[in-house]
Design a protein around this motif. Structure first.
Motif, short mmCIF file in Angstrom:
data_model
loop_
_atom_site.label_atom_id
_atom_site.label_comp_id
_atom_site.label_asym_id
_atom_site.label_seq_id
_atom_site.Cartn_x
_atom_site.Cartn_y
_atom_site.Cartn_z
N GLU A 98 0.94 -1.48 -0.03
CA GLU A 98 0.05 -0.12 -0.03
C GLU A 98 0.80 1.39 -0.06
OE1 GLU A 98 -3.49 -0.15 -0.21
OE2 GLU A 98 -3.32 -2.20 -0.47
N PRO A 99 0.28 2.40 -0.38
CA PRO A 99 1.04 3.71 -0.49
C PRO A 99 1.81 3.84 1.00
CG PRO A 99 -0.69 4.03 -1.79
CD PRO A 99 -1.05 2.69 -1.10
N GLY A 100 1.15 3.70 2.06
CA GLY A 100 1.79 4.02 3.44
C GLY A 100 2.71 2.96 3.54
N GLY A 101 3.09 2.05 3.01
CA GLY A 101 4.28 1.28 3.06
C GLY A 101 3.79 -0.10 3.76
N GLN A 102 2.58 -0.39 3.91
CA GLN A 102 2.36 -1.61 4.85
C GLN A 102 1.80 -2.45 3.61
OE1 GLN A 102 -1.13 -0.61 7.21
NE2 GLN A 102 0.08 -0.70 9.20
N VAL A 103 1.72 -3.91 3.96
CA VAL A 103 1.75 -4.78 2.79
C VAL A 103 0.15 -5.45 3.26
CG1 VAL A 103 2.01 -6.98 1.74
CG2 VAL A 103 3.97 -5.33 2.40
N GLU A 104 -0.91 -5.32 2.22
CA GLU A 104 -2.15 -6.14 2.53
C GLU A 104 -2.14 -7.45 2.00
OE1 GLU A 104 -5.86 -6.98 3.63
OE2 GLU A 104 -4.66 -5.08 4.32
N THR A 105 -2.43 -8.54 2.66
CA THR A 105 -2.71 -9.85 2.18
C THR A 105 -3.96 -10.38 2.14
OG1 THR A 105 -2.14 -10.92 4.56
CG2 THR A 105 -0.27 -10.42 2.94
N GLY A 106 -4.96 -9.69 2.92
CA GLY A 106 -6.24 -10.29 3.15
C GLY A 106 -6.43 -11.23 4.33
N PHE A 107 -5.28 -11.61 4.92
CA PHE A 107 -5.25 -12.65 6.18
C PHE A 107 -6.10 -12.03 7.19
CE2 PHE A 107 -3.39 -14.38 9.73
CZ PHE A 107 -3.47 -15.88 9.62
N LYS A 108 -7.16 -12.72 7.87
CA LYS A 108 -7.81 -12.22 8.94
C LYS A 108 -7.57 -13.12 10.19
CE LYS A 108 -10.19 -9.44 6.18
NZ LYS A 108 -9.82 -8.37 6.06
N GLN A 109 -7.73 -14.31 10.06
CA GLN A 109 -7.21 -15.09 11.34
C GLN A 109 -6.59 -16.42 10.93
OE1 GLN A 109 -11.02 -15.32 13.30
NE2 GLN A 109 -11.61 -17.54 12.78
N CYS A 110 -5.89 -17.00 12.02
CA CYS A 110 -5.46 -18.42 12.14
C CYS A 110 -6.45 -19.48 12.34
CB CYS A 110 -4.50 -18.43 13.35
SG CYS A 110 -3.45 -19.91 13.29
N LEU A 111 -6.04 -20.74 11.87
CA LEU A 111 -6.94 -21.83 12.05
C LEU A 111 -7.53 -22.14 13.49
CD1 LEU A 111 -5.10 -24.31 9.79
CD2 LEU A 111 -7.22 -23.01 9.32
N CYS A 112 -6.65 -21.68 14.55
CA CYS A 112 -6.78 -21.64 15.90
C CYS A 112 -7.90 -20.57 16.49
CB CYS A 112 -5.76 -21.78 16.71
SG CYS A 112 -4.88 -20.23 16.94
N ASP A 113 -8.42 -19.76 15.71
CA ASP A 113 -9.24 -18.81 15.90
C ASP A 113 -8.45 -17.38 16.33
OD1 ASP A 113 -11.63 -19.76 14.68
OD2 ASP A 113 -12.15 -20.68 16.73
N ASN A 114 -7.26 -17.42 16.70
CA ASN A 114 -6.36 -16.20 16.74
C ASN A 114 -6.55 -15.40 15.65
OD1 ASN A 114 -4.40 -14.46 17.85
ND2 ASN A 114 -2.76 -15.69 16.76
N ASP A 115 -6.82 -13.89 16.27
CA ASP A 115 -6.92 -12.87 15.23
C ASP A 115 -6.10 -11.63 15.49
OD1 ASP A 115 -8.63 -12.05 17.16
OD2 ASP A 115 -10.08 -11.49 15.96
N LYS A 116 -5.12 -11.60 16.50
CA LYS A 116 -4.40 -10.38 17.00
C LYS A 116 -2.95 -10.67 17.15
CE LYS A 116 -8.22 -8.46 18.97
NZ LYS A 116 -9.17 -8.33 20.05
N HIS A 117 -2.31 -11.96 17.60
CA HIS A 117 -1.02 -12.20 17.92
C HIS A 117 -0.22 -13.10 16.96
CE1 HIS A 117 -2.37 -10.83 21.89
NE2 HIS A 117 -3.30 -11.87 21.67
#
Length: 52
Positions: free
Chosen positions: A27-46
């Protein structure tokens, strides 16, 4: 014409250790957007995210 750069991203879950390798758009701000939302173990933050 504006061309987006592609990046290879490795995402590792800090809860269960699962590893995902994805392609994303820089993205123009330097971040990379992959569309990844959460792991198979329902983790969505760590996650550890490495870009190459």
């Amino acid at each position: 014409m504006f061309k987006t750069q592609r990046a290879k991203v490795t995402i590792r879950c800090n809860i269960c250790g699962e590893k995902f390798t994805l392609r994303g758009r820089r993205e123009p701000g330097g971040q990379v957007e992959t569309g990844f939302k959460q792991c198979l173990c329902d983790n969505d933050k760590h996650f550890s995210i490495d870009e190459s």
